[in-house]
Enzyme design. Structure first.
Site, PDB file in Angstrom:
ATOM      1  N   ASP A  31       0.818  -0.994   0.032  1.00  0.00           N
ATOM      2  CA  ASP A  31      -0.006   0.020  -0.003  1.00  0.00           C
ATOM      3  C   ASP A  31       0.913   1.416  -0.196  1.00  0.00           C
ATOM      4  O   ASP A  31       1.745   1.383   0.650  1.00  0.00           O
ATOM      5  CB  ASP A  31      -0.898   0.044   1.211  1.00  0.00           C
ATOM      6  CG  ASP A  31      -1.965   0.878   1.009  1.00  0.00           C
ATOM      7  OD1 ASP A  31      -3.177   0.706   0.817  1.00  0.00           O
ATOM      8  OD2 ASP A  31      -1.602   2.031   1.050  1.00  0.00           O
ATOM      9  N   GLN A  94     -14.323   3.055   1.333  1.00  0.00           N
ATOM     10  CA  GLN A  94     -13.518   2.603  -0.150  1.00  0.00           C
ATOM     11  C   GLN A  94     -13.300   3.779  -0.995  1.00  0.00           C
ATOM     12  O   GLN A  94     -14.243   4.752  -1.208  1.00  0.00           O
ATOM     13  CB  GLN A  94     -14.556   1.633  -0.921  1.00  0.00           C
ATOM     14  CG  GLN A  94     -13.860   0.848  -2.074  1.00  0.00           C
ATOM     15  CD  GLN A  94     -14.630  -0.064  -2.886  1.00  0.00           C
ATOM     16  OE1 GLN A  94     -16.033  -0.455  -2.346  1.00  0.00           O
ATOM     17  NE2 GLN A  94     -14.016  -0.695  -3.776  1.00  0.00           N
ATOM     18  N   VAL A  96     -10.904   3.229  -3.805  1.00  0.00           N
ATOM     19  CA  VAL A  96     -10.397   2.597  -5.257  1.00  0.00           C
ATOM     20  C   VAL A  96     -11.655   1.545  -5.502  1.00  0.00           C
ATOM     21  O   VAL A  96     -11.663   0.462  -4.581  1.00  0.00           O
ATOM     22  CB  VAL A  96      -9.164   1.959  -4.949  1.00  0.00           C
ATOM     23  CG1 VAL A  96      -8.824   1.280  -6.503  1.00  0.00           C
ATOM     24  CG2 VAL A  96      -7.771   3.248  -4.669  1.00  0.00           C
ATOM     25  N   HIS A 100     -10.437  -5.027  -3.388  1.00  0.00           N
ATOM     26  CA  HIS A 100      -8.886  -5.422  -2.756  1.00  0.00           C
ATOM     27  C   HIS A 100      -9.201  -5.770  -1.569  1.00  0.00           C
ATOM     28  O   HIS A 100     -10.042  -5.378  -0.637  1.00  0.00           O
ATOM     29  CB  HIS A 100      -8.061  -4.295  -3.175  1.00  0.00           C
ATOM     30  CG  HIS A 100      -8.666  -2.864  -2.527  1.00  0.00           C
ATOM     31  ND1 HIS A 100      -9.566  -2.095  -3.316  1.00  0.00           N
ATOM     32  CD2 HIS A 100      -8.419  -2.317  -1.244  1.00  0.00           C
ATOM     33  CE1 HIS A 100      -9.770  -1.029  -2.473  1.00  0.00           C
ATOM     34  NE2 HIS A 100      -9.150  -1.035  -1.417  1.00  0.00           N
ATOM     35  N   HIS A 102      -7.163  -5.613   2.243  1.00  0.00           N
ATOM     36  CA  HIS A 102      -6.293  -5.249   3.099  1.00  0.00           C
ATOM     37  C   HIS A 102      -5.749  -6.166   3.762  1.00  0.00           C
ATOM     38  O   HIS A 102      -6.296  -6.732   4.578  1.00  0.00           O
ATOM     39  CB  HIS A 102      -6.472  -3.906   3.913  1.00  0.00           C
ATOM     40  CG  HIS A 102      -7.133  -2.609   3.126  1.00  0.00           C
ATOM     41  ND1 HIS A 102      -6.348  -1.594   2.785  1.00  0.00           N
ATOM     42  CD2 HIS A 102      -8.121  -2.368   2.375  1.00  0.00           C
ATOM     43  CE1 HIS A 102      -6.886  -0.850   2.376  1.00  0.00           C
ATOM     44  NE2 HIS A 102      -8.303  -1.257   1.837  1.00  0.00           N
TER      45      HIS A 102
HETATM   46  P1  AMP Z   1      -9.663   1.443  -0.007  1.00  0.00           P
HETATM   47  O1  AMP Z   1      -9.724   3.038   0.719  1.00  0.00           O
HETATM   48  O2  AMP Z   1     -10.066   0.401   0.874  1.00  0.00           O
HETATM   49  O3  AMP Z   1     -10.298   1.610  -1.318  1.00  0.00           O
HETATM   50  O4  AMP Z   1      -8.043   1.344  -0.194  1.00  0.00           O
HETATM   51  C1  AMP Z   1      -7.457   1.863  -1.285  1.00  0.00           C
HETATM   52  C2  AMP Z   1      -5.902   1.773  -0.888  1.00  0.00           C
HETATM   53  O5  AMP Z   1      -5.239   1.906  -1.925  1.00  0.00           O
HETATM   54  C3  AMP Z   1      -5.398   2.888   0.088  1.00  0.00           C
HETATM   55  O6  AMP Z   1      -5.307   2.249   1.439  1.00  0.00           O
HETATM   56  C4  AMP Z   1      -4.787   3.625  -0.710  1.00  0.00           C
HETATM   57  O7  AMP Z   1      -3.403   4.104   0.286  1.00  0.00           O
HETATM   58  C5  AMP Z   1      -4.064   2.554  -1.627  1.00  0.00           C
HETATM   59  N1  AMP Z   1      -3.364   3.104  -2.928  1.00  0.00           N
HETATM   60  C6  AMP Z   1      -3.965   4.019  -3.596  1.00  0.00           C
HETATM   61  N2  AMP Z   1      -3.229   4.062  -4.752  1.00  0.00           N
HETATM   62  C7  AMP Z   1      -2.156   3.240  -4.673  1.00  0.00           C
HETATM   63  C8  AMP Z   1      -0.995   2.976  -5.487  1.00  0.00           C
HETATM   64  N3  AMP Z   1      -0.730   3.460  -6.484  1.00  0.00           N
HETATM   65  N4  AMP Z   1      -0.373   1.839  -5.011  1.00  0.00           N
HETATM   66  C9  AMP Z   1      -0.444   1.068  -3.890  1.00  0.00           C
HETATM   67  N5  AMP Z   1      -1.436   1.523  -3.005  1.00  0.00           N
HETATM   68  C10 AMP Z   1      -2.319   2.456  -3.469  1.00  0.00           C
END
Ligand code: AMP
Length: 116
Positions: A31, A94, A96, A100, A102
């Site tokens: 992450d 959320q 993204v 996924h 975590h």
């Molecule tokens: P969520 O908030 O559950 O959708 O988690 C999305 C996660 O993706 C967050 O913890 C971000 O820090 C992570 N994230 C976003 N962009 C990237 C990236 N380019 N590489 C790695 N992690 C990312």
């Protein structure tokens, strides 16, 4: 056409990221903004937006993600103490919209706001 998610862009090599695990169905990355000393994301290559958008056909994939999360955690050295979190929907945090898991470890458990 809906826009490609950031995770699809990573697996397609359009955005750099450290891929720590990969198989035919999923991949894991670190992450970019870790919330724990070990914070990995396990991501299906199929861009399912939210967990609730998974369909009957995705059951085997979802099982594969759970089983693989354990393998990835073990390889990261946190096999004995890790936590899996899936945020489903903006209201749950959320950000993204590409499913996924975590994988969190090397943190003190039992001290988050829910007492977990
Ligand atoms: P969520 O908030 O559950 O959708 O988690 C999305 C996660 O993706 C967050 O913890 C971000 O820090 C992570 N994230 C976003 N962009 C990237 C990236 N380019 N590489 C790695 N992690 C990312």
């Amino acid at each position: 056409m809906t826009e490609k998610s950031i995770f699809s862009r990573i697996i397609d090599g359009e955005i750099p990221s450290e891929i720590v695990y990969q198989d035919e169905l999923c991949f894991a990355i670190k992450d970019i903004a870790p919330k724990a000393p070990t914070h990995l994301l396990l991501i299906p290559k199929k861009p399912i937006p939210r967990l609730i958008d998974a369909e009957a056909d995705d059951q085997a994939l979802l099982g594969h993600l759970m089983a693989t999360a354990g393998k990835v955690a073990q390889a990261a050295g946190i096999g004995d103490a890790f936590r899996l979190i899936v945020n489903n929907g903006a209201g749950a945090g959320q950000t993204v919209f590409h499913l996924h898991l975590h994988i969190l470890g090397n943190m003190i458990m039992g001290e988050d706001s829910l007492g977990f």
